[in-house]
Structures are given as structure tokens and as C-alpha cells.
Write an enzyme that holds these catalytic residues in place. Structure first.
Site, short mmCIF file in Angstrom:
data_model
loop_
_atom_site.label_atom_id
_atom_site.label_comp_id
_atom_site.label_asym_id
_atom_site.label_seq_id
_atom_site.Cartn_x
_atom_site.Cartn_y
_atom_site.Cartn_z
N SER A 10 -1.37 7.53 -4.88
CA SER A 10 -2.80 7.84 -4.98
C SER A 10 -3.57 7.00 -3.96
O SER A 10 -4.60 7.42 -3.44
CB SER A 10 -3.31 7.51 -6.38
OG SER A 10 -2.57 8.24 -7.34
N HIS B 122 3.51 12.51 -8.95
CA HIS B 122 3.27 12.61 -10.40
C HIS B 122 3.85 13.92 -10.95
O HIS B 122 4.44 13.95 -12.04
CB HIS B 122 1.77 12.62 -10.71
CG HIS B 122 1.04 11.35 -10.38
ND1 HIS B 122 0.10 11.29 -9.38
CD2 HIS B 122 1.12 10.12 -10.91
CE1 HIS B 122 -0.39 10.06 -9.32
NE2 HIS B 122 0.22 9.32 -10.23
N GLY C 189 -4.34 9.13 -12.94
CA GLY C 189 -5.02 10.24 -12.29
C GLY C 189 -4.84 10.22 -10.79
O GLY C 189 -3.93 9.59 -10.27
N ASP D 265 7.09 2.63 -8.29
CA ASP D 265 6.61 1.40 -8.92
C ASP D 265 7.81 0.70 -9.54
O ASP D 265 7.92 0.58 -10.77
CB ASP D 265 5.56 1.74 -9.98
CG ASP D 265 4.32 2.34 -9.35
OD1 ASP D 265 3.71 1.68 -8.50
OD2 ASP D 265 3.99 3.49 -9.69
N GLN E 253 10.19 5.62 -9.56
CA GLN E 253 10.89 4.51 -8.90
C GLN E 253 9.97 3.82 -7.89
O GLN E 253 10.17 2.67 -7.54
CB GLN E 253 12.15 5.06 -8.22
CG GLN E 253 12.87 4.13 -7.25
CD GLN E 253 13.66 3.03 -7.95
OE1 GLN E 253 13.89 3.08 -9.17
NE2 GLN E 253 14.05 2.00 -7.20
N GLN F 200 7.35 -2.24 -11.99
CA GLN F 200 6.81 -1.72 -13.25
C GLN F 200 7.89 -1.05 -14.08
O GLN F 200 7.98 -1.26 -15.30
CB GLN F 200 5.69 -0.73 -12.92
CG GLN F 200 5.22 0.10 -14.10
CD GLN F 200 4.01 0.94 -13.76
OE1 GLN F 200 2.92 0.44 -13.67
NE2 GLN F 200 4.18 2.25 -13.57
O1 PAF Z 1 1.82 3.61 -12.84
C1 PAF Z 1 0.65 3.79 -13.25
O2 PAF Z 1 -0.06 4.73 -12.85
C2 PAF Z 1 0.07 2.82 -14.26
O3 PAF Z 1 0.50 1.52 -14.01
C3 PAF Z 1 0.34 3.24 -15.71
C4 PAF Z 1 1.83 3.25 -16.02
C5 PAF Z 1 -0.24 4.62 -15.96
C6 PAF Z 1 -0.33 2.26 -16.67
O4 PAF Z 1 -1.69 2.21 -16.50
#
Ligand code: PAF
Length: 298
Positions: free
Chosen positions: A186, A37, A31, A150, A148, A153
Site C-alpha cells: 500500500s 491483499h 485497506g 511482512d 510473507q 509480523q
Molecule cells: O499487515 C497489516 O496490514 C497490519 O499489520 C494488520 C495485520 C492488518 C494489523 O493491523
């Protein structure tokens, strides 16, 4: 736009969309949506997908001293933005729906999580991968889009999908930046005006690295020093790491190659910010910073 609060509701909606022949696109978020996003939503829509966007502030990925409680939450604003961008379904489960019991089984990444952000946020990626795996099982998307920004991740999600055979295509979208180069996040909402100015040092540090790389410098130590010099000159910025790594193995480079990624994490006031660049293929927002005088003009 449908708002699904339960797994059963979400699954029924996805089943119906799939029966109508639509591929399912998925954008997982916590969010506090911003243009970054929404650019992920655009990527899924460009593929003709019926788009599910999840909004779930995942408690499993926050350390005890981190910002779970104060993480920005604006459900109504998020829904307005998502609907305006053509999201078909927002999945917004409660904690009771997503994690009804403390998990006894989780997704634990191996050494690939021990560097970059993983080194500084123990347990973080176990929390991320566990919830992403659950979301993948719930939504069963054909394609999932991550940012990218993150970087660490995205590398771990790709490996989880490959190693655990999820039948999902992972798309990683370029970083979106404000006009002064700051990567959209965010957590930028935590920055006061002075910190906001100082935060530009992350993208400027990356621009300095790219310029040195374009000038022929390949020694990773020298390139990292370039970034550290820029970060050290910004008031209030505490550098957590500057690394140059291989884009898949995350091994630290000694001599940098075009596909390598320079990744930065730094603290500014109460915000922890991350940013990165692919040395040989900087995103459009970073390229703008490379034009001589562009930075001074702002
Ligand atoms: O990147 C994010 O916002 C979070 O790490 C995710 C992928 C939604 C997992 O909670």
C-alpha cells in the site's frame, strides 16, 4: 457482500455462515487494497472458506512520527475490489468500536520483536499483536492468511497463536511483485516516478543475494554485503537494515542455510519499504529477476 461496522454485526454474520457449515477464513488488512491483499483472499477461498476481510488502520501500531494520518484510505475502492474477488464480509470498525478506551492490557512480544523491523519501530509489534488478537477474538476464524512480505509480523503472529493457544491456522502467502520486481505494498502509493525506479533496488538486492547463495556463498556477511552494494548504488535509497535470519527464531545467521530469510528495510523519500526472500525458495516474482538479462530488458 456484507459490510459490518460493528462487532455485533460481524459476529452475527460469522455465526450464520458457520451454521451453514462454512469454515471461516480471515484476511486482516489496513485497506488501500492491492493485488497482494487479493492473493490472500484467493488463498482463503481455495480452502472453501467464507471470507472476512477487515479494513482497519490500527493507530496502536504507528509510532508518533509515522504515517498514520496520511496512510492511504479508499474504502469504496477497497469494497469494490474485495467484492470482485469473492469476499463475503468486510469488517470495517471505527476506532470507537475497536479501541474504545486506551488499552490497559496489551499483547507484548518478547525478544523476538527486538530485531529487524522491531528494532527500528519500537512498540510497533505490540500494536500489531494487540489488534490482531482482538480481531481473532472478534472473527474467530478457522484460518487466517498473512503475507510473507511482512515477514517479521508473520513470525510473531505465528508465535502468538502458538504461545497463547489460539485455535487458528495461520497461512503465509508468497510475496506478490510488479513485473519489475517491486513487492506490492500500500505504501508504494507514496513513491514518485524517480523513487519508484529506485525502489526496484530492494528486489534487485535480494536477487543478487540469491544468485550469490546459488553460486555457493554461505558467509552471511558476504551475502549481506552483496545486498548493500546494490542498495547503495540506487539514488535516494537509505538502507535501514539488511539481515539474514533463521525463519522462526530470527537469529542472525553466520552461515546461511536454504531456509534462512534475507530481509531488507529501506527509506526512499517519505516511504519506508520492506522486502525479503527465502534464500533456497525465492518467490516466483524474484525468480523472474534471476534470469540473466530479465532486469536489463525492463
Ligand atoms: O499487515 C497489516 O496490514 C497490519 O499489520 C494488520 C495485520 C492488518 C494489523 O493491523
Amino acid at each position: 457482500m456484507l459490510i459490518a461496522r460493528t462487532i455485533a454485526e460481524l459476529r452475527a454474520a460469522v455465526r450464520e455462515a458457520r451454521a451453514r457449515g462454512r469454515p471461516i477464513g480471515f484476511v486482516p488488512t489496513m485497506g488501500a487494497l492491492h493485488e497482494g491483499h487479493l492473493s490472500l483472499v484467493d488463498r482463503a477461498r481455495e480452502r472453501g472458506a467464507w471470507v472476512v476481510l477487515s479494513i482497519y488502520v490500527n493507530p496502536l501500531q504507528f509510532g508518533p512520527a509515522e504515517d498514520f494520518q496520511r496512510y492511504p484510505r479508499d474504502f469504496e475502492g477497497d469494497c469494490r475490489l474485495a467484492e470482485g474477488r469473492g469476499v463475503e464480509c468486510v469488517f470495517a470498525p471505527s476506532d470507537a468500536e475497536m479501541v474504545p478506551l486506551p488499552p490497559a492490557v496489551t499483547v507484548v512480544p518478547r525478544a523476538l520483536a527486538d530485531c529487524l523491523c522491531g528494532r527500528h519501530r519500537p512498540g510497533h509489534f505490540e500494536g500489531v499483536l494487540t489488534v490482531v488478537a482482538k480481531l481473532f477474538h472478534i472473527v474467530e476464524p478457522d484460518i487466517a492468511v498473512f503475507g510473507q512480505k511482512d515477514f517479521h509480523q508473520s513470525v510473531l503472529v505465528r508465535r502468538m497463536v502458538r504461545d497463547l493457544n489460539f485455535p487458528i491456522e495461520i497461512d503465509v502467502a508468497p510475496i506478490l511483485r510488479d513485473s519489475d520486481g517491486l513487492a506490492r505494498s500500500s505504501r508504494n502509493r507514496y513513491l514518485g516516478p524517480d523513487d519508484r525506479r529506485a525502489a526496484r533496488s530492494l528486489s534487485r538486492a535480494l536477487a543478487a543475494v540469491v544468485l550469490a547463495f546459488r553460486g555457493g556463498e554461505r558467509r552471511a556477511e558476504r551475502l549481506r554485503a552483496e545486498a548493500q552494494r546494490v542498495l547503495a548504488s540506487a539514488v535516494g535509497v537509505r538502507t535501514e537494515y539488511v539481515e539474514i535470519v533463521h525463519p522462526e527464531t530470527l537469529e542472525a545467521a553466520e552461515r546461511a542455510a536454504p531456509e534462512d530469510v534475507c530481509a531488507i528495510a529501506a527509506h526512499l523519500g517519505s516511504a519506508r519499504l520492506i522486502d525479503n526472500v527465502i534464500l533456497g525458495a525465492p518467490d516466483a516474482g524474484l525468480v523472474r529477476l534471476l534470469v540473466p538479462g530479465a532486469e536489463a530488458a525492463r
